[in-house]
Design an enzyme around this catalytic site. Structure first.
Site, mmCIF file in Angstrom:
data_model
loop_
_atom_site.group_PDB
_atom_site.id
_atom_site.type_symbol
_atom_site.label_atom_id
_atom_site.label_comp_id
_atom_site.label_asym_id
_atom_site.label_seq_id
_atom_site.Cartn_x
_atom_site.Cartn_y
_atom_site.Cartn_z
ATOM 1 N N GLY A 187 7.974 -6.221 4.247
ATOM 2 C CA GLY A 187 7.799 -7.112 5.386
ATOM 3 C C GLY A 187 6.340 -7.343 5.693
ATOM 4 O O GLY A 187 5.449 -6.775 5.048
ATOM 5 N N SER B 84 -0.750 5.538 11.422
ATOM 6 C CA SER B 84 -1.670 4.889 10.476
ATOM 7 C C SER B 84 -1.618 5.671 9.178
ATOM 8 O O SER B 84 -2.193 6.762 9.089
ATOM 9 C CB SER B 84 -3.095 4.893 11.023
ATOM 10 O OG SER B 84 -3.132 4.343 12.331
ATOM 11 N N SER C 201 3.116 -6.697 7.585
ATOM 12 C CA SER C 201 2.729 -5.391 8.129
ATOM 13 C C SER C 201 1.599 -5.462 9.147
ATOM 14 O O SER C 201 1.084 -4.412 9.558
ATOM 15 C CB SER C 201 2.331 -4.452 6.977
ATOM 16 O OG SER C 201 1.180 -4.957 6.322
ATOM 17 N N ILE D 103 8.483 -9.135 -2.692
ATOM 18 C CA ILE D 103 8.321 -10.557 -2.974
ATOM 19 C C ILE D 103 7.137 -10.760 -3.918
ATOM 20 O O ILE D 103 7.066 -11.754 -4.637
ATOM 21 C CB ILE D 103 8.130 -11.342 -1.654
ATOM 22 C CG1 ILE D 103 8.345 -12.835 -1.849
ATOM 23 C CG2 ILE D 103 6.776 -11.062 -1.017
ATOM 24 C CD1 ILE D 103 8.371 -13.629 -0.523
ATOM 25 N N GLY E 41 0.823 -1.214 0.000
ATOM 26 C CA GLY E 41 0.000 0.000 0.000
ATOM 27 C C GLY E 41 0.851 1.255 0.000
ATOM 28 O O GLY E 41 0.652 2.159 -0.832
ATOM 29 N N LEU E 42 1.820 1.328 0.909
ATOM 30 C CA LEU E 42 2.677 2.524 0.955
ATOM 31 C C LEU E 42 3.708 2.506 -0.166
ATOM 32 O O LEU E 42 4.057 3.549 -0.714
ATOM 33 C CB LEU E 42 3.363 2.633 2.320
ATOM 34 C CG LEU E 42 2.410 2.850 3.505
ATOM 35 C CD1 LEU E 42 3.202 3.021 4.802
ATOM 36 C CD2 LEU E 42 1.512 4.060 3.273
ATOM 37 N N TYR F 120 4.435 -8.737 15.767
ATOM 38 C CA TYR F 120 4.746 -7.718 14.749
ATOM 39 C C TYR F 120 5.467 -6.527 15.394
ATOM 40 O O TYR F 120 6.526 -6.082 14.914
ATOM 41 C CB TYR F 120 3.441 -7.289 14.076
ATOM 42 C CG TYR F 120 3.540 -6.042 13.240
ATOM 43 C CD1 TYR F 120 4.234 -6.039 12.042
ATOM 44 C CD2 TYR F 120 2.939 -4.851 13.666
ATOM 45 C CE1 TYR F 120 4.324 -4.878 11.279
ATOM 46 C CE2 TYR F 120 3.019 -3.702 12.913
ATOM 47 C CZ TYR F 120 3.718 -3.716 11.719
ATOM 48 O OH TYR F 120 3.813 -2.576 10.971
ATOM 49 N N LYS G 175 9.428 -4.970 14.942
ATOM 50 C CA LYS G 175 9.806 -3.580 14.660
ATOM 51 C C LYS G 175 10.734 -3.055 15.760
ATOM 52 O O LYS G 175 11.660 -2.279 15.489
ATOM 53 C CB LYS G 175 8.551 -2.715 14.522
ATOM 54 C CG LYS G 175 7.651 -3.093 13.337
ATOM 55 C CD LYS G 175 8.348 -2.846 12.006
ATOM 56 C CE LYS G 175 7.408 -3.088 10.829
ATOM 57 N NZ LYS G 175 8.059 -2.868 9.536
HETATM 58 P P1 NAI Z 1 1.820 -3.754 2.968
HETATM 59 O O1 NAI Z 1 1.547 -5.058 3.637
HETATM 60 O O2 NAI Z 1 0.787 -3.239 2.027
HETATM 61 O O3 NAI Z 1 3.219 -3.810 2.225
HETATM 62 C C1 NAI Z 1 4.296 -4.595 2.682
HETATM 63 C C2 NAI Z 1 4.960 -5.213 1.477
HETATM 64 O O4 NAI Z 1 6.033 -6.041 1.938
HETATM 65 C C3 NAI Z 1 4.018 -6.132 0.658
HETATM 66 O O5 NAI Z 1 3.954 -5.697 -0.685
HETATM 67 C C4 NAI Z 1 4.616 -7.491 0.804
HETATM 68 O O6 NAI Z 1 4.494 -8.290 -0.376
HETATM 69 C C5 NAI Z 1 6.067 -7.190 1.118
HETATM 70 N N1 NAI Z 1 6.692 -8.324 1.793
HETATM 71 C C6 NAI Z 1 6.172 -9.117 2.767
HETATM 72 N N2 NAI Z 1 7.003 -10.127 3.053
HETATM 73 C C7 NAI Z 1 8.088 -9.983 2.247
HETATM 74 C C8 NAI Z 1 9.289 -10.707 2.061
HETATM 75 N N3 NAI Z 1 9.544 -11.823 2.765
HETATM 76 N N4 NAI Z 1 10.163 -10.260 1.147
HETATM 77 C C9 NAI Z 1 9.919 -9.156 0.423
HETATM 78 N N5 NAI Z 1 8.805 -8.427 0.540
HETATM 79 C C10 NAI Z 1 7.894 -8.816 1.454
HETATM 80 O O7 NAI Z 1 2.063 -2.703 4.142
HETATM 81 P P2 NAI Z 1 2.114 -1.109 4.069
HETATM 82 O O8 NAI Z 1 0.911 -0.585 4.738
HETATM 83 O O9 NAI Z 1 2.445 -0.666 2.710
HETATM 84 O O10 NAI Z 1 3.337 -0.813 5.051
HETATM 85 C C11 NAI Z 1 4.652 -0.694 4.556
HETATM 86 C C12 NAI Z 1 5.617 -0.757 5.724
HETATM 87 O O11 NAI Z 1 5.284 0.252 6.660
HETATM 88 C C13 NAI Z 1 5.571 -2.083 6.470
HETATM 89 O O12 NAI Z 1 6.874 -2.421 6.899
HETATM 90 C C14 NAI Z 1 4.707 -1.784 7.675
HETATM 91 O O13 NAI Z 1 5.025 -2.620 8.767
HETATM 92 C C15 NAI Z 1 5.052 -0.322 7.935
HETATM 93 N N6 NAI Z 1 3.980 0.388 8.599
HETATM 94 C C16 NAI Z 1 2.844 0.724 7.909
HETATM 95 C C17 NAI Z 1 1.837 1.418 8.540
HETATM 96 C C18 NAI Z 1 0.643 1.897 7.813
HETATM 97 O O14 NAI Z 1 -0.173 2.574 8.446
HETATM 98 N N7 NAI Z 1 0.444 1.623 6.520
HETATM 99 C C19 NAI Z 1 1.930 1.743 9.975
HETATM 100 C C20 NAI Z 1 3.163 1.322 10.593
HETATM 101 C C21 NAI Z 1 4.151 0.683 9.911
HETATM 102 C C1 15L Z 2 0.753 -0.788 11.416
HETATM 103 O O1 15L Z 2 1.883 -0.966 11.845
HETATM 104 C C2 15L Z 2 0.221 -1.561 10.275
HETATM 105 O O2 15L Z 2 1.211 -1.869 9.335
HETATM 106 C C3 15L Z 2 -0.945 -0.872 9.592
HETATM 107 O O3 15L Z 2 -1.595 -1.815 8.745
HETATM 108 C C4 15L Z 2 -1.926 -0.324 10.612
HETATM 109 O O4 15L Z 2 -2.474 -1.384 11.358
HETATM 110 C C5 15L Z 2 -1.197 0.637 11.540
HETATM 111 O O5 15L Z 2 -0.058 0.020 12.115
HETATM 112 C C6 15L Z 2 -2.084 1.148 12.667
HETATM 113 O O6 15L Z 2 -1.728 0.970 13.825
HETATM 114 O O7 15L Z 2 -3.125 1.756 12.369
#
Ligand code: NAI
Ligand code: 15L
Length: 275
Positions: free
Chosen positions: A82, A174, A84, A43, A22-23, A145, A149
């Site tokens: 990773g 978020s 998420s 991946i 997503g991000l 999770y 982190k």
């Molecule tokens: P997301 O789940 O949409 O994207 C994570 C991406 O990592 C996915 O495209 C997935 O295929 C990839 N991935 C998972 N396992 C993998 C592996 N073994 N090797 C390579 N790639 C792998 O999550 P989002 O929302 O885009 O978040 C991006 C990052 O920001 C994550 O690390 C998440 O933990 C962190 N984050 C996001 C928040 C949010 O509000 N969107 C809040 C806090 C942290």
């Molecule tokens: C995260 O760390 C997650 O990646 C995201 O999907 C949301 O759950 C966010 O925190 C949150 O706390 O709203």
């Protein structure tokens, strides 16, 4: 983003992991002004490169040799790949814990000196919503999770102290197009503010290992970023414009975790594997 438009493109080649997420899809566009070439990795399948300014490299973060190849030739790493959300520990282990180790080891071996680490509010998710904390507060992870982190932040600290690789760990609240519930009125981080924070993290001098909370200029913030003020992060957005639509939702019970804990529902996820 007018205040962060660079006079010159600061990087030749940036690596973005998690590019299919997503991000990652958002950052694929918004990081473009800051680098001649953006190397995109995940991946999962990614949209094909749209020109010579993009490189696509599929990679499983749990594969050390593949991550080593991935990092070759980049100036800095924006590590967003990773798992998420909360999942069984074994799923988190490969992608998040081993994966982040592989990123830092590859950075060390290839001489990469700056990393932006997508940390999370779930590192401190067991603080209550009536507590205000800064980056010096003890960690209180709310999930496997969140633990991953927390470990990633410790890894960043170690790789700075031992090898001089600098990191800005963004404890993202978020980051979605809009806040989806009452809790996110406090934790919401707009995409523009996220991009600004990454840009500041990549370009501010002497960041060592800095922890910064990733939130927009929301009315009821639980996080104080004064300890990271030298980054120059100045959020431009606020969740206030969404208040009426969010508060039209049914009110959860006062003891619902989404109303009590900073990490919301993550505090009651699991246990896994009892059956
Ligand atoms: P997301 O789940 O949409 O994207 C994570 C991406 O990592 C996915 O495209 C997935 O295929 C990839 N991935 C998972 N396992 C993998 C592996 N073994 N090797 C390579 N790639 C792998 O999550 P989002 O929302 O885009 O978040 C991006 C990052 O920001 C994550 O690390 C998440 O933990 C962190 N984050 C996001 C928040 C949010 O509000 N969107 C809040 C806090 C942290
Ligand atoms: C995260 O760390 C997650 O990646 C995201 O999907 C949301 O759950 C966010 O925190 C949150 O706390 O709203």
């Amino acid at each position: 983003m007018t205040n962060t438009t660079p006079a010159q493109t600061p990087f030749n080649r940036l690596l973005l992991t998690g590019a299919a997420g997503g991000l990652g899809k958002v950052l694929r566009e918004t990081l473009r002004p800051y680098t001649h070439i953006l190397r995109l990795s995940d991946i999962s399948e990614m949209a094909p490169a749209t020109g010579s300014h993009e490189e696509i490299q599929t990679c499983d973060l749990s594969d050390k040799a593949a991550v080593h190849q991935l990092v070759e030739g980049v100036d800095a790493i924006v590590h967003f790949g990773g798992v998420s959300v909360e999942r069984p520990f074994e799923e988190i282990l490969g992608a998040n814990i081993s994966g982040t180790f592989h990123i830092y080891e590859a950075a060390r071996r290839h001489g990469v000196k700056r990393v932006i680490f997508a940390s999370s509010n779930h590192v401190i998710g067991f603080y209550r919503q009536d507590e205000k904390i800064d980056a010096s507060a003890a960690k209180r992870p709310d999930s496997y999770y969140g633990l991953s982190k927390s470990y990633g932040e410790d890894m960043a600290s170690f790789y700075f102290d031992r090898y001089g690789i600098e990191t800005v760990s963004i404890r993202i609240g978020s980051s979605f197009p809009e806040p989806q519930n009452r809790r996110m009125m406090s934790t919401w981080l707009s995409y523009d503010d996220l991009t600004q924070l990454i840009y500041r993290g990549l370009t501010a001098p002497n960041v060592g290992h800095t922890v910064v909370y990733g939130a927009s200029d929301n009315r009821d913030l639980w996080w104080d970023n004064r300890l990271a003020s030298y980054l120059g992060y100045s959020p431009k957005d606020t969740s206030e414009g969404f208040r009426a639509q969010v508060e039209a939702q049914p009110m959860p019970a006062a003891n619902d975790p989404t109303m009590v804990y900073q990490g919301g529902a993550f505090v009651e996820a699991g246990p896994f594997g009892d059956d």
